[in-house]
Design a protein around this motif. Structure first.
Motif, PDB file in Angstrom:
ATOM      1  N   MET A 113      71.364  43.006 -15.412  1.00  0.00           N
ATOM      2  CA  MET A 113      70.025  42.629 -14.959  1.00  0.00           C
ATOM      3  C   MET A 113      68.980  43.369 -15.784  1.00  0.00           C
ATOM      4  SD  MET A 113      68.378  42.968 -11.128  1.00  0.00           S
ATOM      5  CE  MET A 113      69.717  42.022 -10.399  1.00  0.00           C
ATOM      6  N   ILE A 114      67.870  42.705 -16.052  1.00  0.00           N
ATOM      7  CA  ILE A 114      66.741  43.318 -16.744  1.00  0.00           C
ATOM      8  C   ILE A 114      65.668  43.649 -15.708  1.00  0.00           C
ATOM      9  CG2 ILE A 114      64.900  42.985 -18.439  1.00  0.00           C
ATOM     10  CD1 ILE A 114      66.740  40.992 -19.861  1.00  0.00           C
ATOM     11  N   GLY A 115      65.197  44.880 -15.711  1.00  0.00           N
ATOM     12  CA  GLY A 115      64.098  45.266 -14.838  1.00  0.00           C
ATOM     13  C   GLY A 115      62.788  45.244 -15.604  1.00  0.00           C
ATOM     14  N   VAL A 116      61.765  44.728 -14.973  1.00  0.00           N
ATOM     15  CA  VAL A 116      60.428  44.682 -15.582  1.00  0.00           C
ATOM     16  C   VAL A 116      59.477  45.387 -14.620  1.00  0.00           C
ATOM     17  CG1 VAL A 116      58.576  43.214 -16.480  1.00  0.00           C
ATOM     18  CG2 VAL A 116      60.974  42.485 -16.709  1.00  0.00           C
ATOM     19  N   PHE A 117      58.786  46.406 -15.132  1.00  0.00           N
ATOM     20  CA  PHE A 117      57.924  47.219 -14.269  1.00  0.00           C
ATOM     21  C   PHE A 117      56.493  47.233 -14.768  1.00  0.00           C
ATOM     22  CE2 PHE A 117      55.909  51.420 -13.549  1.00  0.00           C
ATOM     23  CZ  PHE A 117      55.709  51.291 -12.179  1.00  0.00           C
ATOM     24  N   ASP A 118      55.571  47.129 -13.820  1.00  0.00           N
ATOM     25  CA  ASP A 118      54.145  47.304 -14.112  1.00  0.00           C
ATOM     26  C   ASP A 118      53.463  47.826 -12.859  1.00  0.00           C
ATOM     27  OD1 ASP A 118      51.673  47.169 -15.500  1.00  0.00           O
ATOM     28  OD2 ASP A 118      51.241  45.214 -14.662  1.00  0.00           O
ATOM     29  N   SER A 119      52.248  48.302 -13.039  1.00  0.00           N
ATOM     30  CA  SER A 119      51.468  48.751 -11.888  1.00  0.00           C
ATOM     31  C   SER A 119      51.078  47.586 -10.991  1.00  0.00           C
ATOM     32  CB  SER A 119      50.204  49.473 -12.360  1.00  0.00           C
ATOM     33  OG  SER A 119      49.388  48.588 -13.116  1.00  0.00           O
ATOM     34  N   GLY A 120      51.028  46.380 -11.535  1.00  0.00           N
ATOM     35  CA  GLY A 120      50.617  45.211 -10.764  1.00  0.00           C
ATOM     36  C   GLY A 120      51.169  43.932 -11.356  1.00  0.00           C
ATOM     37  N   VAL A 121      50.325  42.901 -11.413  1.00  0.00           N
ATOM     38  CA  VAL A 121      50.779  41.591 -11.875  1.00  0.00           C
ATOM     39  C   VAL A 121      50.701  41.442 -13.391  1.00  0.00           C
ATOM     40  CG1 VAL A 121      50.141  40.459  -9.716  1.00  0.00           C
ATOM     41  CG2 VAL A 121      48.471  40.569 -11.584  1.00  0.00           C
ATOM     42  N   GLY A 122      50.111  42.416 -14.092  1.00  0.00           N
ATOM     43  CA  GLY A 122      49.917  42.280 -15.528  1.00  0.00           C
ATOM     44  C   GLY A 122      51.210  42.096 -16.302  1.00  0.00           C
ATOM     45  N   GLY A 123      52.255  42.792 -15.878  1.00  0.00           N
ATOM     46  CA  GLY A 123      53.541  42.690 -16.565  1.00  0.00           C
ATOM     47  C   GLY A 123      54.145  41.300 -16.538  1.00  0.00           C
ATOM     48  N   LEU A 124      53.579  40.419 -15.717  1.00  0.00           N
ATOM     49  CA  LEU A 124      54.059  39.031 -15.709  1.00  0.00           C
ATOM     50  C   LEU A 124      53.774  38.340 -17.041  1.00  0.00           C
ATOM     51  CD1 LEU A 124      52.963  38.015 -12.098  1.00  0.00           C
ATOM     52  CD2 LEU A 124      55.299  38.490 -12.888  1.00  0.00           C
ATOM     53  N   SER A 125      52.811  38.864 -17.814  1.00  0.00           N
ATOM     54  CA  SER A 125      52.572  38.306 -19.150  1.00  0.00           C
ATOM     55  C   SER A 125      53.768  38.585 -20.059  1.00  0.00           C
ATOM     56  CB  SER A 125      51.286  38.878 -19.756  1.00  0.00           C
ATOM     57  OG  SER A 125      51.387  40.272 -19.982  1.00  0.00           O
ATOM     58  N   VAL A 126      54.472  39.692 -19.814  1.00  0.00           N
ATOM     59  CA  VAL A 126      55.693  40.009 -20.548  1.00  0.00           C
ATOM     60  C   VAL A 126      56.873  39.269 -19.923  1.00  0.00           C
ATOM     61  CG1 VAL A 126      57.241  41.870 -21.262  1.00  0.00           C
ATOM     62  CG2 VAL A 126      54.766  42.258 -21.191  1.00  0.00           C
ATOM     63  N   TRP A 127      56.926  39.242 -18.602  1.00  0.00           N
ATOM     64  CA  TRP A 127      57.981  38.521 -17.874  1.00  0.00           C
ATOM     65  C   TRP A 127      58.123  37.089 -18.374  1.00  0.00           C
ATOM     66  CZ3 TRP A 127      61.142  39.066 -13.330  1.00  0.00           C
ATOM     67  CH2 TRP A 127      61.528  37.866 -12.724  1.00  0.00           C
ATOM     68  N   ARG A 128      57.011  36.364 -18.501  1.00  0.00           N
ATOM     69  CA  ARG A 128      57.100  34.954 -18.883  1.00  0.00           C
ATOM     70  C   ARG A 128      57.630  34.785 -20.299  1.00  0.00           C
ATOM     71  NH1 ARG A 128      50.550  33.525 -19.100  1.00  0.00           N
ATOM     72  NH2 ARG A 128      50.041  34.937 -20.828  1.00  0.00           N
ATOM     73  N   GLU A 129      57.351  35.768 -21.180  1.00  0.00           N
ATOM     74  CA  GLU A 129      57.900  35.702 -22.536  1.00  0.00           C
ATOM     75  C   GLU A 129      59.398  36.001 -22.529  1.00  0.00           C
ATOM     76  OE1 GLU A 129      56.413  34.708 -25.286  1.00  0.00           O
ATOM     77  OE2 GLU A 129      54.534  34.350 -24.211  1.00  0.00           O
ATOM     78  N   ILE A 130      59.829  36.943 -21.684  1.00  0.00           N
ATOM     79  CA  ILE A 130      61.259  37.247 -21.570  1.00  0.00           C
ATOM     80  C   ILE A 130      62.014  36.037 -21.029  1.00  0.00           C
ATOM     81  CG2 ILE A 130      62.967  38.684 -20.385  1.00  0.00           C
ATOM     82  CD1 ILE A 130      60.918  40.969 -20.456  1.00  0.00           C
ATOM     83  N   VAL A 131      61.454  35.389 -20.017  1.00  0.00           N
ATOM     84  CA  VAL A 131      62.085  34.189 -19.445  1.00  0.00           C
ATOM     85  C   VAL A 131      62.206  33.105 -20.503  1.00  0.00           C
ATOM     86  CG1 VAL A 131      61.739  32.303 -17.796  1.00  0.00           C
ATOM     87  CG2 VAL A 131      61.396  34.682 -17.074  1.00  0.00           C
ATOM     88  N   ARG A 132      61.196  32.988 -21.347  1.00  0.00           N
ATOM     89  CA  ARG A 132      61.225  31.966 -22.402  1.00  0.00           C
ATOM     90  C   ARG A 132      62.325  32.251 -23.427  1.00  0.00           C
ATOM     91  NH1 ARG A 132      59.056  31.434 -27.359  1.00  0.00           N
ATOM     92  NH2 ARG A 132      57.946  33.424 -27.227  1.00  0.00           N
ATOM     93  N   LEU A 133      62.495  33.534 -23.783  1.00  0.00           N
ATOM     94  CA  LEU A 133      63.463  33.891 -24.816  1.00  0.00           C
ATOM     95  C   LEU A 133      64.881  34.074 -24.279  1.00  0.00           C
ATOM     96  CD1 LEU A 133      61.684  36.465 -27.172  1.00  0.00           C
ATOM     97  CD2 LEU A 133      62.171  34.064 -27.592  1.00  0.00           C
ATOM     98  N   ILE A 134      65.003  34.540 -23.036  1.00  0.00           N
ATOM     99  CA  ILE A 134      66.339  34.795 -22.448  1.00  0.00           C
ATOM    100  C   ILE A 134      66.414  34.080 -21.098  1.00  0.00           C
ATOM    101  CG2 ILE A 134      68.107  36.584 -22.251  1.00  0.00           C
ATOM    102  CD1 ILE A 134      66.021  38.657 -23.066  1.00  0.00           C
ATOM    103  N   PRO A 135      66.452  32.758 -21.090  1.00  0.00           N
ATOM    104  CA  PRO A 135      66.373  32.028 -19.818  1.00  0.00           C
ATOM    105  C   PRO A 135      67.556  32.260 -18.890  1.00  0.00           C
ATOM    106  CG  PRO A 135      66.874  30.548 -21.640  1.00  0.00           C
ATOM    107  CD  PRO A 135      66.514  31.856 -22.254  1.00  0.00           C
ATOM    108  N   ASP A 136      68.678  32.755 -19.426  1.00  0.00           N
ATOM    109  CA  ASP A 136      69.857  32.955 -18.578  1.00  0.00           C
ATOM    110  C   ASP A 136      69.960  34.372 -18.021  1.00  0.00           C
ATOM    111  OD1 ASP A 136      70.364  34.144 -21.029  1.00  0.00           O
ATOM    112  OD2 ASP A 136      72.513  33.721 -20.961  1.00  0.00           O
ATOM    113  N   ALA A 137      68.979  35.230 -18.320  1.00  0.00           N
ATOM    114  CA  ALA A 137      69.063  36.628 -17.890  1.00  0.00           C
ATOM    115  C   ALA A 137      68.586  36.801 -16.454  1.00  0.00           C
ATOM    116  CB  ALA A 137      68.234  37.512 -18.817  1.00  0.00           C
ATOM    117  N   PRO A 138      69.333  37.536 -15.627  1.00  0.00           N
ATOM    118  CA  PRO A 138      68.829  37.887 -14.289  1.00  0.00           C
ATOM    119  C   PRO A 138      67.739  38.944 -14.421  1.00  0.00           C
ATOM    120  CG  PRO A 138      70.958  38.930 -14.671  1.00  0.00           C
ATOM    121  CD  PRO A 138      70.697  38.055 -15.864  1.00  0.00           C
TER     122      PRO A 138
END
Length: 272
Positions: free
Chosen positions: A1-26
């Motif tokens: 599993m990949i953990g993504v951490f941020d103080s708030g919702v900002g890290g979702l800008s990175v999350w969406r890029e990770i989902v795009r590049l590694i769609p099968d990753a939990p």
């Protein structure tokens, strides 16, 4: 599993890029909204909060942890690697290097939080890549909070206020001949429509103004995350699990995250 951490919702800008590049990753996302924004806290406080959050993600089974927060990366990345030496961490840093290589005017504007701009990590980047440049540091007070409460995109009732808030920070950089803007906070890509509006308004008023390039480090961080994931030869079968946790209001997080990502986002409350 990949953990993504941020103080708030900002890290979702990175999350969406990770989902795009590694769609099968939990994936597990953790937002420390009980303490947002990090950008106005001390480096010591941010470091302690980040270490605690990373410990929770690792205990939950995350094999790779992405610190999708420039302030947390600046404050805690070295401490994280020393404390959890067997866990790969992928951090954020303002894109000073690509901006330095791209600029034609020699003027780079850095849009960031006060704590990021005070950090040794940021100072090191400027020392290495900005020596022959004019780097203008613009603390963007109120930007993180604006994204944390975002209800809709361009054209909403909050549109005029966002145009003012963003324009007040971007316009002075353009007036000083900046032709590259660095987004030094993961919240800021969600303000990209208003940043582009400010650039367009400036160029309309100054027809001979230089073209302006905006640098968002999220795609590069996602590429590095994919590389680390593949090096660990990790894979997932079937539909990947995706979790969203917050130390703040789960309902509030779900509401704003759904707007930012464009699809329904369930969230759970975590007490650390």
């Amino acid at each position: 599993m990949i953990g993504v951490f941020d103080s708030g919702v900002g890290g979702l800008s990175v999350w969406r890029e990770i989902v795009r590049l590694i769609p099968d990753a939990p994936l597990t996302y953790l937002a420390d909204q009980a303490h947002v924004p990090y950008g106005e806290r001390s480096l010591d406080e941010v470091r302690a909060l980040t270490l605690r959050a990373a410990g929770w993600l690792i205990a939950r089974g995350c094999r790779v942890v992405v610190i999708a927060c420039n302030t947390a990366s600046a404050a805690a990345l070295e401490a994280l690697r020393a404390t959890f030496p067997t866990t790969p961490f992928v951090g954020m840093e303002p894109a000073i290097k690509p901006a330095a290589l791209h600029t034609r005017t020699g003027v780079v504007g850095v849009l960031a939080t006060p704590t990021t701009l005070r950090s040794a990590r940021y100072a090191s980047l400027v020392s290495r890549w900005g020596r022959d440049l004019h780097i203008i540091e613009q603390p963007c007070l109120g930007w993180v909070e604006a994204v944390e409460r975002m209800q809709s995109q361009v054209g909403s009732a909050e549109d005029a206020e966002l145009r003012r808030l963003v324009g007040d920070c971007v316009m002075p950089l353009l007036a000083q001949d900046a032709d590259t803007l660095v987004l030094g906070c993961t919240h800021f890509p969600f303000l990209r429509p208003w940043i582009e509006q400010a650039i367009s308004a400036w160029q309309a008023a100054h027809p001979v103004a230089h073209a302006v390039t905006v640098f968002d480090p999220a795609p590069a961080v996602a590429r590095r995350t994919r590389q680390v994931w593949l090096e660990l030869t990790l894979s997932a079968d079937g539909t990947p699990a995706r979790e969203f946790w917050t130390t703040g209001s789960a309902g509030r997080f779900a509401q704003v995250a759904s707007v930012l990502l464009g699809y329904p986002v369930p969230a759970r409350l975590l007490t650390l």
